[in-house]
Design an enzyme around this catalytic site. Structure first.
Site, mmCIF file in Angstrom:
data_model
loop_
_atom_site.group_PDB
_atom_site.id
_atom_site.type_symbol
_atom_site.label_atom_id
_atom_site.label_comp_id
_atom_site.label_asym_id
_atom_site.label_seq_id
_atom_site.Cartn_x
_atom_site.Cartn_y
_atom_site.Cartn_z
ATOM 1 C CG ASP A 12 3.521 -22.084 52.743
ATOM 2 O OD1 ASP A 12 2.785 -21.325 52.081
ATOM 3 O OD2 ASP A 12 3.084 -23.130 53.266
ATOM 4 C CG HIS A 241 -6.458 -24.341 49.922
ATOM 5 N ND1 HIS A 241 -7.589 -24.637 50.644
ATOM 6 C CD2 HIS A 241 -5.956 -25.530 49.509
ATOM 7 C CE1 HIS A 241 -7.757 -25.950 50.674
ATOM 8 N NE2 HIS A 241 -6.785 -26.509 49.997
#
Length: 318
Positions: A12, A241
């Site tokens: 994304d 992340h």
């Protein structure tokens, strides 16, 4: 001779996703085999545009397929307040849509798995909608990939009194996530916020990136991310992340502790998380849970070694 892992990236494409593509492209033991887009950090058209921008920047010519713009049920939650409205910090890049294969992301994932059984790794960096749709087309999909590594989940239940960062990728499509954790597989690895939140790109590391001429793009897109995370910690630092998930795919030694067992998606009525059905000390939870194939869940990482490797890869050649 170093083995090269051929990786399909489902993304994304926000700021840390873009950093992950840079990291993978800079590793001699990684080859990006294909990229698929999904909503999440930004709307799906921007995720596709950002894939195109980064691949052009890197000179990569790989298959790209566009994916889901919303979860299997419900409406999309877009994290523009974290990554900027366009997903790349609203710096103002020209981002035409890339050429695509004409397949949906789910169709591409299924086709590549069938054409190259056991040869490819699947790295999922966003909501798991594309994977959920692909499993509807081929319930045995994950058995065709060498491994599936995802950035998402919250690990085992934490010690009482411990608070965790939002499990955004799972919360954005809990139905798809439940299908992923229930599916048969060769190996499914969960790199959750329980460990990614501890892997910090600090002021010294950010300074090293800013000083490197070939890391200009990596630092140009940082400000929106730093603006968000300064409200978490009072410092202009960020967690890595998505890059950590890529690092563990390539070098499992970045993970210093694992637990293995069934993962369920649970909700407290406000938010959904993917949890290993174990407490922090390895005991089963105090409630019934659904059986599921074992998932390898990372519970501790060598953050310092990974951050050093990340900075080295992105600044190499300076």
């Amino acid at each position: 001779m170093t083995e090269v892992r051929r990786i399909v990236v489902d993304t994304d494409t926000g700021i840390d996703d873009a950093h992950t593509l840079l990291y993978l492209a800079g590793r001699a033991d990684a080859e990006i085999a294909a990229i698929t887009s999904v909503f999440g950090n930004c709307v799906e058209p921007d995720a596709a545009r950002n894939i195109g921008y980064v691949t052009r920047l890197l000179g990569l010519d790989v298959p790209i397929a566009r994916g889901a713009s919303a979860p299997l049920t419900g409406t999309a939650h877009i994290a523009g307040y974290v990554h900027g409205k366009d997903g790349l910090g609203d710096v103002g890049y020209e981002r035409p849509l890339p050429d695509v294969t004409g397949e949906s992301a789910a169709e591409l994932l299924v086709r590549l798995g069938r054409e190259h059984p056991g040869e490819l790794d699947l790295l999922a960096l966003g909501p798991l909608t594309n994977l959920g749709l692909a499993l509807r087309l081929d319930p045995e999909l994950f058995t065709r990939y060498r491994s599936v590594v995802l950035m998402g989940g919250s690990g085992p239940y934490a010690p009482p009194g411990t608070l965790l960062m939002v499990d955004a990728n799972i919360n954005n499509d809990p139905e798809a996530a439940e299908a992923v954790f229930a599916a048969p597989r060769r190996e499914l690895v969960m790199v959750g916020v329980n460990v990614t939140a501890t892997t910090i790109l600090d002021e010294v590391a950010i300074g090293a990136l800013r000083a490197a001429s070939n890391a200009r793009f990596a630092t140009e897109i940082l400000d929106a991310y730093l603006d968000f995370y300064q409200e978490e910690w009072g410092r202009r630092v960020i967690p890595l992340h998505d890059p950590l998930a890529a690092g563990i795919l390539l070098d499992p030694g970045f993970a210093t502790a694992w637990m293995e067992g069934p993962v369920n998606v649970r909700t407290n009525g406000f938010m959904s998380r993917a949890r290993l059905m174990r407490t922090h000390d390895g005991l089963p939870p105090a409630f019934p849970y659904r059986a599921a194939p074992p998932t390898k869940v990372v519970t501790a990482v060598d953050s310092a070694r990974f951050v050093a490797d990340f900075v080295d890869v992105l600044t190499r050649g300076n």
